[in-house]
Design a protein around this motif. Structure first.
Motif, PDB file in Angstrom:
ATOM      1  N   GLY A 117       0.819  -1.196   0.000  1.00 33.01           N
ATOM      2  CA  GLY A 117       0.000   0.000   0.000  1.00 33.01           C
ATOM      3  C   GLY A 117       0.856   1.249   0.000  1.00 33.01           C
ATOM      4  N   GLY A 118       0.220   2.383  -0.315  1.00 34.02           N
ATOM      5  CA  GLY A 118       0.898   3.665  -0.295  1.00 34.02           C
ATOM      6  C   GLY A 118       1.944   3.826  -1.381  1.00 34.02           C
ATOM      7  N   VAL A 119       1.748   3.168  -2.498  1.00 33.55           N
ATOM      8  CA  VAL A 119       2.714   3.219  -3.599  1.00 33.55           C
ATOM      9  C   VAL A 119       2.231   4.259  -4.608  1.00 33.55           C
ATOM     10  N   SER A 120       3.056   5.268  -4.880  1.00 30.63           N
ATOM     11  CA  SER A 120       2.678   6.283  -5.862  1.00 30.63           C
ATOM     12  C   SER A 120       2.858   5.721  -7.268  1.00 30.63           C
ATOM     13  N   ALA A 121       2.213   6.366  -8.239  1.00 29.51           N
ATOM     14  CA  ALA A 121       2.363   5.927  -9.635  1.00 29.51           C
ATOM     15  C   ALA A 121       3.829   6.000 -10.056  1.00 29.51           C
ATOM     16  N   LYS A 122       4.535   7.036  -9.611  1.00 29.97           N
ATOM     17  CA  LYS A 122       5.954   7.175  -9.953  1.00 29.97           C
ATOM     18  C   LYS A 122       6.764   6.022  -9.363  1.00 29.97           C
ATOM     19  N   ASN A 123       6.509   5.688  -8.089  1.00 29.91           N
ATOM     20  CA  ASN A 123       7.230   4.584  -7.458  1.00 29.91           C
ATOM     21  C   ASN A 123       6.876   3.246  -8.087  1.00 29.91           C
ATOM     22  N   ALA A 124       5.606   3.057  -8.441  1.00 30.15           N
ATOM     23  CA  ALA A 124       5.206   1.798  -9.073  1.00 30.15           C
ATOM     24  C   ALA A 124       5.928   1.625 -10.396  1.00 30.15           C
ATOM     25  N   GLY A 125       6.035   2.693 -11.170  1.00 33.85           N
ATOM     26  CA  GLY A 125       6.758   2.621 -12.437  1.00 33.85           C
ATOM     27  C   GLY A 125       8.197   2.206 -12.241  1.00 33.85           C
ATOM     28  N   ALA A 126       8.854   2.787 -11.239  1.00 29.92           N
ATOM     29  CA  ALA A 126      10.254   2.446 -10.966  1.00 29.92           C
ATOM     30  C   ALA A 126      10.384   1.001 -10.499  1.00 29.92           C
ATOM     31  N   MET A 132      -1.122  -5.237 -16.537  1.00 29.37           N
ATOM     32  CA  MET A 132      -2.311  -4.601 -17.090  1.00 29.37           C
ATOM     33  C   MET A 132      -2.134  -3.089 -17.119  1.00 29.37           C
ATOM     34  N   PRO A 133      -1.265  -2.581 -18.002  1.00 31.20           N
ATOM     35  CA  PRO A 133      -1.073  -1.129 -18.086  1.00 31.20           C
ATOM     36  C   PRO A 133      -2.187  -0.495 -18.911  1.00 31.20           C
ATOM     37  N   ASN A 134      -2.183   0.830 -18.916  1.00 31.54           N
ATOM     38  CA  ASN A 134      -3.040   1.560 -19.851  1.00 31.54           C
ATOM     39  C   ASN A 134      -2.219   2.719 -20.394  1.00 31.54           C
ATOM     40  N   THR A 135      -2.552   3.176 -21.580  1.00 26.77           N
ATOM     41  CA  THR A 135      -1.694   4.176 -22.230  1.00 26.77           C
ATOM     42  C   THR A 135      -1.552   5.478 -21.453  1.00 26.77           C
ATOM     43  N   PRO A 136      -2.521   5.942 -20.658  1.00 25.53           N
ATOM     44  CA  PRO A 136      -2.265   7.160 -19.889  1.00 25.53           C
ATOM     45  C   PRO A 136      -1.155   6.972 -18.834  1.00 25.53           C
ATOM     46  N   ALA A 137      -0.872   5.728 -18.448  1.00 22.68           N
ATOM     47  CA  ALA A 137       0.141   5.456 -17.416  1.00 22.68           C
ATOM     48  C   ALA A 137       1.453   5.073 -18.080  1.00 22.68           C
ATOM     49  N   LEU A 138       2.014   5.990 -18.881  1.00 16.49           N
ATOM     50  CA  LEU A 138       3.286   5.734 -19.545  1.00 16.49           C
ATOM     51  C   LEU A 138       4.384   5.446 -18.540  1.00 16.49           C
ATOM     52  N   VAL A 139       5.344   4.606 -18.915  1.00 24.70           N
ATOM     53  CA  VAL A 139       6.473   4.278 -18.036  1.00 24.70           C
ATOM     54  C   VAL A 139       7.470   5.426 -18.110  1.00 24.70           C
ATOM     55  N   HIS A 140       7.304   6.436 -17.267  1.00 18.56           N
ATOM     56  CA  HIS A 140       8.217   7.591 -17.215  1.00 18.56           C
ATOM     57  C   HIS A 140       8.755   7.741 -15.825  1.00 18.56           C
ATOM     58  N   ILE A 190       7.866   1.553 -24.915  1.00 22.54           N
ATOM     59  CA  ILE A 190       9.168   1.842 -25.546  1.00 22.54           C
ATOM     60  C   ILE A 190       9.529   3.315 -25.331  1.00 22.54           C
ATOM     61  N   GLY A 191       8.559   4.203 -25.513  1.00 26.90           N
ATOM     62  CA  GLY A 191       8.802   5.629 -25.290  1.00 26.90           C
ATOM     63  C   GLY A 191       9.270   5.902 -23.868  1.00 26.90           C
ATOM     64  N   GLY A 192       8.668   5.228 -22.906  1.00 24.64           N
ATOM     65  CA  GLY A 192       9.083   5.386 -21.516  1.00 24.64           C
ATOM     66  C   GLY A 192      10.482   4.865 -21.267  1.00 24.64           C
ATOM     67  N   LEU A 193      10.809   3.708 -21.849  1.00 26.03           N
ATOM     68  CA  LEU A 193      12.152   3.142 -21.678  1.00 26.03           C
ATOM     69  C   LEU A 193      13.217   4.046 -22.282  1.00 26.03           C
ATOM     70  N   VAL A 194      12.961   4.532 -23.500  1.00 26.35           N
ATOM     71  CA  VAL A 194      13.929   5.412 -24.161  1.00 26.35           C
ATOM     72  C   VAL A 194      14.085   6.708 -23.360  1.00 26.35           C
ATOM     73  N   ALA A 195      12.974   7.247 -22.858  1.00 28.53           N
ATOM     74  CA  ALA A 195      13.040   8.466 -22.046  1.00 28.53           C
ATOM     75  C   ALA A 195      13.834   8.254 -20.759  1.00 28.53           C
ATOM     76  N   LYS A 196      13.827   7.010 -20.239  1.00 32.24           N
ATOM     77  CA  LYS A 196      14.565   6.695 -19.014  1.00 32.24           C
ATOM     78  C   LYS A 196      16.022   6.357 -19.287  1.00 32.24           C
TER      79      LYS A 196
END
Length: 182
Positions: A35-44, A174-182, A75-81
């Motif tokens: 619990g208490g996981v932000s979207a940014k932390n979940a992505g990481a 189960m991702p969705n496009t608004p939740a890009l891996v950034h 892919i866009g998220g990976l390249v951005a990272k």
């Protein structure tokens, strides 16, 4: 028999009991809920678990089976990272989609599965559910033992494993496009 472990990341302080029930109904043998996981932390966390720490005999390469909207978002998220485009290969039968991937990200593209699938760290299946069986069976002879990730809804891990000749290192996301891996 393969054991299915589900990691549940919830933005609420306490993970949802309902989500646990859904996970067990979906075939999970064990659920580790956080619990208490932000979207940014979940992505990481997801990026760290899926796209790093490969065995020493593997190339640090990601293969995408399918190059549609979801694959392009990831892919866009990976390249951005900071992932090198040269370390990403996309299997995409559509020539126009391949050209778009090359021009947008500079990744390598191939028309059908082949030798490029051997010795990769991660294989991401980003095809429509109705295309999954054909895509998996075409790719199966070329894999050694990658971590397989599927983002196709409604595909059971047992079915995917069978179509891939018994490979067991499979993750459903189960991702969705608004939740890009950034």
């Amino acid at each position: 028999m393969m054991k299915k472990l589900l990691y549940q990341f919830d933005t609420d302080t306490l993970p949802s009991v309902f989500d646990n029930v859904v996970g067990y109904d979906g075939g999970a043998d064990h659920i580790s809920a956080y619990g208490g996981v932000s979207a940014k932390n979940a992505g990481a966390l997801v990026e760290g678990a899926i796209f790093t720490r490969g065995p020493k005999d593997k190339k640090n390469t990601a293969i995408f089976i399918g190059g549609g909207n979801m694959a392009r978002a990831i892919i866009g998220g990976l390249v951005a990272k900071g992932w090198r485009a040269a370390d990403i290969v996309v299997v995409e039968p559509d020539a126009v989609a391949r050209l778009k991937l090359v021009s947008e990200f500079g990744v390598a593209t191939i028309e059908k599965p082949g030798a490029a699938l051997a010795n990769v760290d991660v294989a991401m299946f980003a095809v429509k559910p109705q295309q999954m069986r054909v895509a998996a069976e075409a790719a199966a002879p070329h894999f050694t033992d990658p971590l397989l990730v599927t983002i196709a809804a409604g595909i059971r891990i047992d079915d995917l494993s069978r179509w891939l000749g018994g490979l067991e290192r499979i993750v459903r996301a189960m991702p969705n496009t608004p939740a890009l891996v950034h």
